[in-house]
Each structure stands twice: as structure tokens, then as C-alpha cells.
Design a protein around this motif. Structure first.
Motif, PDB file in Angstrom:
ATOM      1  N   UNK A 229       0.853  -1.180   0.000  1.00 60.04           N
ATOM      2  CA  UNK A 229       0.000   0.000   0.000  1.00 60.04           C
ATOM      3  C   UNK A 229       0.891   1.233   0.000  1.00 60.04           C
ATOM      4  N   UNK A 230       0.844   1.981  -1.104  1.00 61.24           N
ATOM      5  CA  UNK A 230       1.604   3.227  -1.203  1.00 61.24           C
ATOM      6  C   UNK A 230       0.706   4.368  -0.743  1.00 61.24           C
ATOM      7  N   UNK A 231       1.028   4.954   0.381  1.00 67.09           N
ATOM      8  CA  UNK A 231       0.199   6.011   0.955  1.00 67.09           C
ATOM      9  C   UNK A 231       0.682   7.384   0.499  1.00 67.09           C
ATOM     10  N   UNK A 232      -0.263   8.279   0.272  1.00 62.90           N
ATOM     11  CA  UNK A 232       0.112   9.653  -0.064  1.00 62.90           C
ATOM     12  C   UNK A 232       0.371  10.428   1.222  1.00 62.90           C
ATOM     13  N   UNK A 233       0.313  11.747   1.158  1.00 66.17           N
ATOM     14  CA  UNK A 233       0.612  12.588   2.323  1.00 66.17           C
ATOM     15  C   UNK A 233      -0.212  12.163   3.532  1.00 66.17           C
ATOM     16  N   UNK A 234       0.461  12.065   4.685  1.00 63.96           N
ATOM     17  CA  UNK A 234      -0.195  11.701   5.941  1.00 63.96           C
ATOM     18  C   UNK A 234       0.027  12.807   6.974  1.00 63.96           C
ATOM     19  N   UNK A 235      -1.002  13.140   7.711  1.00 66.19           N
ATOM     20  CA  UNK A 235      -0.866  14.117   8.791  1.00 66.19           C
ATOM     21  C   UNK A 235      -0.071  13.499   9.937  1.00 66.19           C
ATOM     22  N   UNK A 236       0.362  14.327  10.871  1.00 66.22           N
ATOM     23  CA  UNK A 236       1.091  13.818  12.043  1.00 66.22           C
ATOM     24  C   UNK A 236       0.249  12.795  12.809  1.00 66.22           C
ATOM     25  N   UNK A 237      -1.052  13.054  12.915  1.00 59.77           N
ATOM     26  CA  UNK A 237      -1.933  12.132  13.622  1.00 59.77           C
ATOM     27  C   UNK A 237      -2.037  10.800  12.884  1.00 59.77           C
ATOM     28  N   UNK A 238      -2.130  10.860  11.577  1.00 55.48           N
ATOM     29  CA  UNK A 238      -2.215   9.633  10.775  1.00 55.48           C
ATOM     30  C   UNK A 238      -0.924   8.827  10.862  1.00 55.48           C
ATOM     31  N   UNK A 239       0.213   9.521  10.884  1.00 56.85           N
ATOM     32  CA  UNK A 239       1.494   8.821  11.019  1.00 56.85           C
ATOM     33  C   UNK A 239       1.597   8.164  12.395  1.00 56.85           C
ATOM     34  N   UNK A 240       1.149   8.873  13.422  1.00 56.13           N
ATOM     35  CA  UNK A 240       1.127   8.291  14.771  1.00 56.13           C
ATOM     36  C   UNK A 240       0.310   7.005  14.778  1.00 56.13           C
ATOM     37  N   UNK A 241      -0.850   7.024  14.145  1.00 54.91           N
ATOM     38  CA  UNK A 241      -1.709   5.843  14.112  1.00 54.91           C
ATOM     39  C   UNK A 241      -1.057   4.710  13.326  1.00 54.91           C
ATOM     40  N   UNK A 242      -0.306   5.033  12.287  1.00 56.94           N
ATOM     41  CA  UNK A 242       0.405   4.004  11.523  1.00 56.94           C
ATOM     42  C   UNK A 242       1.452   3.324  12.394  1.00 56.94           C
ATOM     43  N   UNK A 243       2.205   4.109  13.140  1.00 54.25           N
ATOM     44  CA  UNK A 243       3.192   3.528  14.066  1.00 54.25           C
ATOM     45  C   UNK A 243       2.509   2.615  15.087  1.00 54.25           C
ATOM     46  N   UNK A 244       1.438   3.125  15.673  1.00 44.91           N
ATOM     47  CA  UNK A 244       0.792   2.404  16.770  1.00 44.91           C
ATOM     48  C   UNK A 244       0.023   1.167  16.313  1.00 44.91           C
ATOM     49  N   UNK A 245      -0.369   1.133  15.041  1.00 45.36           N
ATOM     50  CA  UNK A 245      -1.146   0.008  14.540  1.00 45.36           C
ATOM     51  C   UNK A 245      -0.315  -0.977  13.723  1.00 45.36           C
ATOM     52  N   UNK A 246       0.995  -0.745  13.621  1.00 44.91           N
ATOM     53  CA  UNK A 246       1.867  -1.637  12.853  1.00 44.91           C
ATOM     54  C   UNK A 246       2.697  -2.505  13.782  1.00 44.91           C
ATOM     55  N   UNK A 247       3.012  -3.704  13.328  1.00 46.35           N
ATOM     56  CA  UNK A 247       3.821  -4.602  14.141  1.00 46.35           C
ATOM     57  C   UNK A 247       5.306  -4.399  13.936  1.00 46.35           C
ATOM     58  N   UNK A 248       5.681  -3.894  12.763  1.00 45.70           N
ATOM     59  CA  UNK A 248       7.098  -3.626  12.501  1.00 45.70           C
ATOM     60  C   UNK A 248       7.255  -2.285  11.816  1.00 45.70           C
ATOM     61  N   UNK A 249       8.337  -1.596  12.146  1.00 43.44           N
ATOM     62  CA  UNK A 249       8.749  -0.415  11.379  1.00 43.44           C
ATOM     63  C   UNK A 249      10.148  -0.687  10.845  1.00 43.44           C
ATOM     64  N   UNK A 250      10.335  -0.492   9.537  1.00 44.71           N
ATOM     65  CA  UNK A 250      11.632  -0.789   8.919  1.00 44.71           C
ATOM     66  C   UNK A 250      12.226   0.490   8.350  1.00 44.71           C
ATOM     67  N   UNK A 251      13.479   0.733   8.712  1.00 47.07           N
ATOM     68  CA  UNK A 251      14.200   1.931   8.278  1.00 47.07           C
ATOM     69  C   UNK A 251      15.518   1.477   7.642  1.00 47.07           C
TER      70      UNK A 251
END
Length: 346
Positions: A229-251
Motif C-alpha cells: 500500500x503506497x500512501x500519499x501525504x499523511x498528517x502527524x496524527x495519521x502517522x502516529x496511528x500508523x506507528x501504533x497500529x503496525x507490528x514492525x517499522x523498517x528503516x
């Protein structure tokens, strides 16, 4: 960079009652009395001509917060340069014309202007060493004041448990090659079927349409397009929710001056996997699982081994909570106070 300088001057204002004036190029719509818009509308012309003229006619301290400054700026102990990194010197390939112009501009300007400053601030020890080695700047001129995040007293308890999160692998990337986002597509395709069929990879930061189409083509060729899923612009709140609802973050970056998403992931209790390159181990400490950004198999193994060991995940998340406290706003504030008292007495 905007958040960094806003936080920086907030400390100066709160602790020492300095009222900063933000300087903007012409036509920047801002009705706030704390900002002054003047000069050329083109940023390069504004910085090199309008800002130079303004500086020559003004007195007192001035912070140059975005890596660059006027080429013919007069040397003064009142000038402060914030140089976040020197990644632009690598001339990383990019399809974005704006990024190409930015790289060329910084590559020409920074090696000259950096020697006109007695006070330089950067955001990591890695960036400091790069500035010393690549620009031949005396280490005595450079202070490290890392980026920060705001933490509440019980921020750890505000996040969902690992098992309550969605089967999502989250990534914040970008078009330049050093962001290494493309490698993540190939690594995802190489994951065991048990993971690949049950997880979705959500990516943000790919804004250039040609690059986005290239990524979609790769995903189709790898037969994983339904899982990406390629997401377009996300607000700070939306990014927070992505972090909190994901099991992994890869950098997976090959080069960063700091890597703000790392401290955001740790803050939101998102299990972190990041490359072992540049400043990333310095910032993440024991709060991450590491891999070689030049080795696709290394990333596949890191994802697989992490998801196979839930107990290790929980331990790593707790270690991330401890690590991110080093980058709280309070820690940021103390570093600025120390800098103010010992290095630059405004």
C-alpha cells in the motif's frame, strides 16, 4: 528541519526570554508578527542576495537553520549554522529535479560558508564526524544537539501491545537511492509465504509520480502488488496511528544525519528494524534489530527472526522506550542550555 528550529527557539524564548524573528522569502503568506517576509520570491536568490543584505544591515545573533547561508556572509561570532548532515555531498541519484538542484546548490555553497562560522550545531556524533572529515572543520566549532520528541510521563502505556496491532510492516522512505526504499520491496517478496500472505507493507514518502509508478511496476513483477500500500501525504496524527497500529517499522537507509522515524517508532512502541549504517546504531542503541543495508538476505532474515520471537520483540520494545528518553524534549532543552552557557552567550 522546521520542527527542529521551532523547538530550538522555543527553548531560547522560554529560558532566556529571547523573542525570535523568523525571516521568510517574499510572498510567504504569514500574518504572524513573529515573521518577516521580504526580498526575492525565489529561495536561492532570496538567501544569497536578500538575506545577505538584511544581515549586513542588522545586529545581534542570527541562526541559519537549513544547512546553507549566503556565500558572501561576513564572518561573525553572532552567526550560528545548523548543519544537519552532509549527505548532499554524495550526490545520490534522484529523479526529482528539485532534489537535484538542491544537491548541487548545497554541494557548492556549504563547503565555502561552513568556514565562516565559529558556531556550528549538528544532530548526531556521526554527522559531526562527517563534517570534520569531509569539510575539514575544527571539532571545537561543532556542538551536537540531537533531534527530539515530546514524551508524556506514561507514554509507554498509551501504545497498544504487539499482539493487538495489525499485521502491517510500516516504512517511511523517499526517492533518493540512499533511502534504500526499493530494497524493501525485494526483501518483502523474499519473505516466507506465511509472512507474505498475512502481512501488508505500507509505505509513505514516495511522492514523485514517475518513481511511484516504477515502484508499482516492481511490485507487480514480484507478484506482491496486492500486499503493498503506497500512501500519499499523511498528517502527524495519521502517522502516529500508523506507528501504533503496525507490528514492525523498517528503516533501511544507507545514510542519515539522524533518522527521526527511529525515535518516533520507539516512542510509539513499534518494533524497530533498521540498517546498521551511518548514525542509525548511535540513535537506536539497543532498541532495534539491525541488518546490512547492502544485503537483501540480511533484511529478510531480520524480519523473519523478529516475527518468530515474540518475547524478544517485547524486550526490544522496552529497550526502545528507555533509548528514546535520551531524545525527549527535556533532554533537548538541557543540551541547548548547556550550549548557551558554555559555548555561545547570546
Amino acid at each position: 528541519m522546521g520542527k527542529y528550529i521551532n523547538s530550538f527557539v522555543q527553548v531560547l524564548n522560554n529560558k532566556y526570554n529571547y523573542k525570535p524573528l523568523g525571516l521568510l522569502k517574499k510572498d510567504n503568506l504569514c500574518n504572524n508578527e513573529d515573521y518577516f517576509s521580504f526580498g526575492f520570491a525565489n529561495y536561492i536568490a532570496w538567501e544569497q542576495l536578500s538575506l545577505l543584505k538584511y544581515r549586513n544591515q542588522s545586529k545581534g545573533p542570527m541562526i541559519f537553520p537549513y544547512n546553507t547561508a549566503p556565500l558572501f556572509l561576513k564572518e561573525s561570532p553572532d552567526n550560528i549554522l545548523i548543519l544537519h548532515d552532509v549527505i548532499f555531498l554524495n550526490r545520490s541519484p534522484t529523479k526529482s529535479l528539485k532534489q537535484k538542484i538542491g544537491q548541487l546548490y548545497r554541494s557548492f555553497i556549504v563547503p565555502v560558508i561552513v568556514h565562516k562560522f565559529q558556531h556550528i550545531i549538528t544532530v548526531s556524533e556521526y554527522s559531526k564526524n562527517q563534517i570534520i572529515q569531509r569539510l575539514k572543520v575544527s571539532p571545537e566549532k561543532i556542538d551536537v544537539i540531537p533531534n527530539s520528541v515530546s514524551l508524556t510521563d506514561n507514554f509507554e502505556n498509551e501504545n497498544p501491545d504487539f499482539e493487538d496491532r495489525d499485521n502491517v510492516i510500516f516504512h517511511i522512505g523517499g526517492e533518493p537511492d540512499y533511502k534504500n526504499s526499493k530494497m524493501l520491496l525485494y526483501a518483502f517478496a523474499g519473505l516466507p509465504i506465511s509472512i507474505k500472505e498475512n502481512y501488508r507493507l505500507k509505505m509513505i514518502g514516495i511522492r514523485d509520480l514517475k518513481t511511484l509508478n516504477e515502484y508499482r511496476t516492481i511490485a507487480e513483477q514480484l507478484n506482491i502488488i496486492d500486499n503493498i500500500i503506497f500512501l500519499d501525504y499523511q498528517t502527524d496524527l495519521e502517522i502516529k496511528e500508523l506507528y501504533q497500529n503496525s507490528k514492525l517499522f523498517i528503516f533501511p537507509s544507507k545514510e542519515e544525519g539522524f533518522g527521526i522515524p527511529i525515535i518516533e517508532a520507539m516512542k510509539y512502541g513499534c518494533s524497530l528494524i533498521c540498517s546498521n549504517a551511518s548514525c542509525l546504531p548511535e540513535i537506536a542503541g539497543e532498541g532495534a534489530v539491525y541488518f546490512d543495508p547492502n544485503d537483501q538476505i540480511s533484511l529478510i532474515n531480520a524480519i523473519t527472526s523478529t516475527l518468530d520471537d515474540k518475547k524478544a520483540i517485547e524486550t526490544r520494545i522496552l529497550q526502545g522506550y528507555e533509548q528514546v528518553k535520551k531524545y525527549s524534549f527535556e533532554a533537548f532543552e538541557q543540551k541547548i542550555i548547556f550550549w548557551y552557557k558554555n559555548r555561545f552567550k547570546l
